[in-house]
Write a protein that holds these residues in place. Structure first.
Motif, PDB file in Angstrom:
ATOM      1  N   LEU A   1      65.962 108.927  96.491  1.00  0.00           N
ATOM      2  CA  LEU A   1      64.761 108.615  95.431  1.00  0.00           C
ATOM      3  C   LEU A   1      64.769 109.444  94.218  1.00  0.00           C
ATOM      4  O   LEU A   1      64.502 109.224  92.825  1.00  0.00           O
ATOM      5  CB  LEU A   1      63.541 108.975  96.361  1.00  0.00           C
TER       6      LEU A   1
ATOM      7  N   ARG B   1      57.955 115.352  97.870  1.00  0.00           N
ATOM      8  CA  ARG B   1      58.777 114.422  97.530  1.00  0.00           C
ATOM      9  C   ARG B   1      60.080 115.606  97.133  1.00  0.00           C
ATOM     10  O   ARG B   1      61.206 115.566  97.054  1.00  0.00           O
ATOM     11  CB  ARG B   1      58.798 113.710  96.129  1.00  0.00           C
TER      12      ARG B   1
ATOM     13  N   VAL C   1      54.986 107.021  95.095  1.00  0.00           N
ATOM     14  CA  VAL C   1      55.434 107.053  96.320  1.00  0.00           C
ATOM     15  C   VAL C   1      54.693 107.989  97.237  1.00  0.00           C
ATOM     16  O   VAL C   1      53.824 108.702  96.784  1.00  0.00           O
ATOM     17  CB  VAL C   1      56.879 107.953  96.206  1.00  0.00           C
TER      18      VAL C   1
ATOM     19  N   GLU D   1      58.997 109.377  89.041  1.00  0.00           N
ATOM     20  CA  GLU D   1      58.010 108.388  89.672  1.00  0.00           C
ATOM     21  C   GLU D   1      57.500 107.431  88.514  1.00  0.00           C
ATOM     22  O   GLU D   1      56.524 107.329  88.573  1.00  0.00           O
ATOM     23  CB  GLU D   1      57.011 109.091  90.456  1.00  0.00           C
TER      24      GLU D   1
ATOM     25  N   LEU E   1      55.899 102.670  96.914  1.00  0.00           N
ATOM     26  CA  LEU E   1      57.236 103.133  97.858  1.00  0.00           C
ATOM     27  C   LEU E   1      56.623 103.829  99.066  1.00  0.00           C
ATOM     28  O   LEU E   1      55.890 105.067  98.636  1.00  0.00           O
ATOM     29  CB  LEU E   1      58.226 103.450  97.123  1.00  0.00           C
TER      30      LEU E   1
END
Length: 192
Positions: free
Chosen positions: A40, A29, A52, A47, A11
């Motif tokens: 997210l 993140r 990501v 994750e 992603l």
């Protein structure tokens, strides 16, 4: 710990104008706090559904666990063009002077190589989420990733560019979708 899907699905999110305060350096993140990043963290907090990465006018393409400072820089047509022209080897942030023999910063090639164990475990499913300028650069990078074996050439590439509520929904659907091929850990060298 990640499940078998995370190393094989990628992603790529655009950065966020809204950022969390905190220590000088925290993982991207956690730093980015716009609606997509909050979604997210809610849908895939550890994750486990996808690896990501992010694209930023300041930092270029990087893995989302990379620590970053708080900054304020918007993506422009000029920055997007420089990213495309620089390919996987241009270091970001760009140096402010031309005096250094070796520019500082990190380049997209080092991040995608690390995320795929240097192409031994290429991504087999990709989702790009962001505005038009970001998607233009992301598409270009995915083409280069495919050429270099970091993304399998036959991989589906989902693009999400819409009003924010729709983007959040489509990204969540992609994250929650299960793909049998994504967990295929066959040692095929990443090329099929």
């Amino acid at each position: 710990m990640t499940n078998p899907l995370s190393p094989r699905r990628l992603l790529i999110l655009s950065c966020s104008m809204t950022k969390r305060d905190g220590p000088q350096y925290i993982p991207a993140r956690d730093r980015y706090d716009g609606p997509l990043w909050r979604t997210l963290r809610h849908v895939d907090p550890d994750e486990r559904k996808a690896r990501v990465a992010f694209l930023s006018a300041e930092y270029g393409f990087r893995e989302a666990r990379t620590t970053i400072e708080n900054y304020d820089r918007r993506m422009t047509r000029e920055i997007a063009a420089a990213m495309r022209a620089g390919g996987l080897g241009t270091r970001w942030p760009l140096p402010k002077t031309h005096r250094r023999a070796m520019p500082s910063g990190e380049h997209p090639g080092m991040h995608i190589a690390s995320m795929t164990e240097h192409g031994r475990k290429p991504f087999v499913d990709v989702c790009l989420v962001g505005g038009a300028l970001f998607l233009d650069v992301m598409r270009h990078f995915v083409d280069l990733f495919q050429e270099d074996g970091f993304v399998r050439g036959s991989s589906p590439v989902t693009e999400v560019c819409a009003p924010i509520g729709i983007m959040r929904q489509r990204m969540s659907i992609w994250l929650n979708r299960s793909t049998g091929d994504a967990s295929d850990d066959a040692d095929d060298g990443g090329r099929r």
